[in-house]
Write a protein that holds these residues in place. Structure first.
Motif, PDB file in Angstrom:
ATOM      1  N   SER B 155       0.854  -1.197   0.000  1.00 17.43           N
ATOM      2  CA  SER B 155       0.000   0.000   0.000  1.00 17.43           C
ATOM      3  C   SER B 155       0.886   1.242   0.000  1.00 17.43           C
ATOM      4  O   SER B 155       2.100   1.148   0.217  1.00 17.43           O
ATOM      5  N   TYR B 156       0.259   2.423  -0.211  1.00 13.03           N
ATOM      6  CA  TYR B 156       1.029   3.678  -0.181  1.00 13.03           C
ATOM      7  C   TYR B 156       1.798   3.792   1.148  1.00 13.03           C
ATOM      8  O   TYR B 156       2.968   4.163   1.183  1.00 13.03           O
ATOM      9  N   GLU B 157       1.089   3.473   2.233  1.00 18.57           N
ATOM     10  CA  GLU B 157       1.689   3.632   3.570  1.00 18.57           C
ATOM     11  C   GLU B 157       2.850   2.654   3.767  1.00 18.57           C
ATOM     12  O   GLU B 157       3.872   2.997   4.354  1.00 18.57           O
ATOM     13  N   GLU B 158       2.653   1.430   3.289  1.00 13.86           N
ATOM     14  CA  GLU B 158       3.728   0.434   3.425  1.00 13.86           C
ATOM     15  C   GLU B 158       4.955   0.844   2.606  1.00 13.86           C
ATOM     16  O   GLU B 158       6.094   0.667   3.047  1.00 13.86           O
ATOM     17  N   ILE B 159       4.715   1.392   1.420  1.00 12.81           N
ATOM     18  CA  ILE B 159       5.851   1.844   0.596  1.00 12.81           C
ATOM     19  C   ILE B 159       6.588   2.969   1.325  1.00 12.81           C
ATOM     20  O   ILE B 159       7.823   3.008   1.363  1.00 12.81           O
ATOM     21  N   ALA B 160       5.797   3.888   1.928  1.00 12.10           N
ATOM     22  CA  ALA B 160       6.422   4.989   2.673  1.00 12.10           C
ATOM     23  C   ALA B 160       7.274   4.431   3.813  1.00 12.10           C
ATOM     24  O   ALA B 160       8.411   4.872   4.037  1.00 12.10           O
ATOM     25  N   GLY B 161       6.735   3.423   4.521  1.00 14.71           N
ATOM     26  CA  GLY B 161       7.475   2.810   5.627  1.00 14.71           C
ATOM     27  C   GLY B 161       8.753   2.142   5.142  1.00 14.71           C
ATOM     28  O   GLY B 161       9.796   2.204   5.786  1.00 14.71           O
ATOM     29  N   GLU B 162       8.663   1.503   4.000  1.00 19.67           N
ATOM     30  CA  GLU B 162       9.804   0.745   3.464  1.00 19.67           C
ATOM     31  C   GLU B 162      10.901   1.665   2.937  1.00 19.67           C
ATOM     32  O   GLU B 162      12.080   1.355   3.037  1.00 19.67           O
ATOM     33  N   THR B 163      10.492   2.797   2.332  1.00 22.45           N
ATOM     34  CA  THR B 163      11.477   3.657   1.664  1.00 22.45           C
ATOM     35  C   THR B 163      11.886   4.868   2.493  1.00 22.45           C
ATOM     36  O   THR B 163      12.888   5.507   2.186  1.00 22.45           O
ATOM     37  N   GLY B 164      11.088   5.201   3.494  1.00 27.74           N
ATOM     38  CA  GLY B 164      11.362   6.417   4.258  1.00 27.74           C
ATOM     39  C   GLY B 164      10.863   7.678   3.552  1.00 27.74           C
ATOM     40  O   GLY B 164      11.112   8.794   4.008  1.00 27.74           O
ATOM     41  N   LEU B 165      10.138   7.522   2.443  1.00 29.65           N
ATOM     42  CA  LEU B 165       9.570   8.687   1.748  1.00 29.65           C
ATOM     43  C   LEU B 165       8.234   9.048   2.400  1.00 29.65           C
ATOM     44  O   LEU B 165       7.512   8.150   2.863  1.00 29.65           O
ATOM     45  N   PRO B 166       7.871  10.344   2.403  1.00 30.83           N
ATOM     46  CA  PRO B 166       6.532  10.706   2.905  1.00 30.83           C
ATOM     47  C   PRO B 166       5.446  10.092   2.000  1.00 30.83           C
ATOM     48  O   PRO B 166       5.681   9.906   0.799  1.00 30.83           O
ATOM     49  N   VAL B 167       4.265   9.796   2.585  1.00 29.97           N
ATOM     50  CA  VAL B 167       3.187   9.163   1.805  1.00 29.97           C
ATOM     51  C   VAL B 167       2.819  10.026   0.587  1.00 29.97           C
ATOM     52  O   VAL B 167       2.590   9.501  -0.507  1.00 29.97           O
ATOM     53  N   GLY B 168       2.791  11.348   0.779  1.00 28.18           N
ATOM     54  CA  GLY B 168       2.457  12.250  -0.326  1.00 28.18           C
ATOM     55  C   GLY B 168       3.445  12.104  -1.486  1.00 28.18           C
ATOM     56  O   GLY B 168       3.054  12.110  -2.658  1.00 28.18           O
ATOM     57  N   THR B 169       4.717  11.940  -1.150  1.00 30.89           N
ATOM     58  CA  THR B 169       5.744  11.783  -2.189  1.00 30.89           C
ATOM     59  C   THR B 169       5.583  10.441  -2.900  1.00 30.89           C
ATOM     60  O   THR B 169       5.733  10.351  -4.123  1.00 30.89           O
TER      61      THR B 169
END
Lengths: 159, 191
Positions: B155-169
């Motif tokens: 999910s968007y949130e999981e990708i953010a968690g995995e990459t350290g990028l903000p969800v918006g990015t």
């Protein structure tokens, strides 16, 4: 897209990332807008294709990576053991399992065990056999690597 | 417990005892997966091989603190993602437009340019080859987000968690990348 629906909302809808009310609005719009329906269809096809891409081919060089990892790991372990050893003390003698006539696989496996396990754990023939069964290639490489390790150690002691 | 998780559990327990069998099994079980993931992220064979080595060395160092009973793949994937992001940061221009996608096939530059004439599509070959090429032509971080979303199903949130990028990015990269891919691939998708 010649309508009020922007393509980011459409993508979020296709990802299932919208609230139910927002999703309902998008569905209403798709019913009356052929351009957006076409756009949604193309995105869906694209998503499906991306989810079913063939995996990248494996290069033969990948087989060497395990050798390199084991060698680098052994170096690291040796460095940390040397740093922890009081000055002037040499490494303890290896237990005698390799002298018990258990065969080449056992010698190789024990060598690896000495390198990785800090002299404490000698799994012996059964573990080497299990590895050989699971992956003959890795077992061969492990044996090669362990033989190299034992040879280098014996040379270092002989100096 | 799922049989795969049981296998993971056994590997973790062996590694916790510093058993070489555990380390060997860890490599055997996950080497191909880590390589393929790194190759998808970086679109480069040599970088993917280096990343594979780096990932297992990091895993060997850290597995003592890894809790038994948890699946190994999400943890290894996270190490892979971090290693790839570090490589991307060190060398931002990883994708070469002159790189040939498949032996004898069009170069990435030709694919990215896209066909003006739809009738030439048949000459250009298969949809998937061109999709891989188009993905390889994306900016590396856009590609990374696309792969995590569409191959790993995060999910968007999981990708953010995995990459350290903000969800918006994450959303911005994902939407831009997919818009670009759709534009490049439209003739094939319509065919």
């Amino acid at each position: 897209m010649g309508c009020r629906l922007d393509d980011e909302h459409l993508q979020a809808y296709l990802d299932g990332a919208l609230e139910p009310a927002e999703a309902l609005l998008i569905e209403e719009h798709l019913r009356i807008c052929p351009d957006c329906r076409r756009s949604a269809r193309l995105f869906k096809l694209l998503f499906w294709e991306m989810e079913h891409l063939p995996p990248p081919a494996l290069p033969s060089a990948l087989a060497e990576v395990s050798d390199r990892v084991m060698a680098a790991w052994e170096e690291e372990q040796e460095r940390s053991r040397a740093a922890a050893r009081p000055a002037g003390r040499t490494a303890p003698a290896r237990p005698g399992a390799a002298r018990q006539g258990a065969g080449r696989a056992n010698v190789a496996w024990n060598g690896l065990s000495l390198a990785l396990g800090g002299f404490g754990h000698i799994p012996g023939v059964r573990a080497a056999g299990a590895l050989a069964q699971a992956s003959p290639g890795l077992a061969r490489r492990t044996a090669r690597w362990a033989a190299r390790f034992l040879w280098n150690r014996a040379r270092a002691r002989g100096r | 417990m799922h049989p795969l998780d049981q296998a993971d559990d056994q590997i973790i327990r062996l590694c916790h005892r510093s058993s070489p069998e555990g380390f060997a099994r860890l490599i055997l079980a996950y080497q191909e997966r880590v390589y393929r993931q790194a190759h998808r992220f970086l679109a480069n064979r040599e970088d993917a091989l280096d990343i594979t080595q780096e990932v297992f060395l990091s895993a060997f160092r850290a597995i003592g603190r890894f809790q038994a009973g948890r699946p190994l793949w999400p943890w290894l994937r996270r190490i892979t993602v971090n290693a790839c992001i570090n490589t991307i940061r060190r060398r931002p221009s990883l994708a070469s437009l002159d790189q040939q996608v498949v032996d004898g096939g069009p170069s990435l530059g030709e694919v990215i340019a896209g066909p003006d004439d739809v009738s030439s599509i048949a000459e250009l070959g298969g949809l998937r080859e061109h999709l891989v090429a188009a993905m390889e032509g994306l900016p590396p971080l856009h590609r990374l987000v696309i792969v995590l979303r569409h191959e790993q199903g995060l999910s968007y949130e999981e990708i953010a968690g995995e990459t350290g990028l903000p969800v918006g990015t994450v959303k911005t990269y994902l939407y831009r990348a997919r818009r670009e891919l759709r534009r490049r691939m439209e003739p094939w998708l319509e065919a």
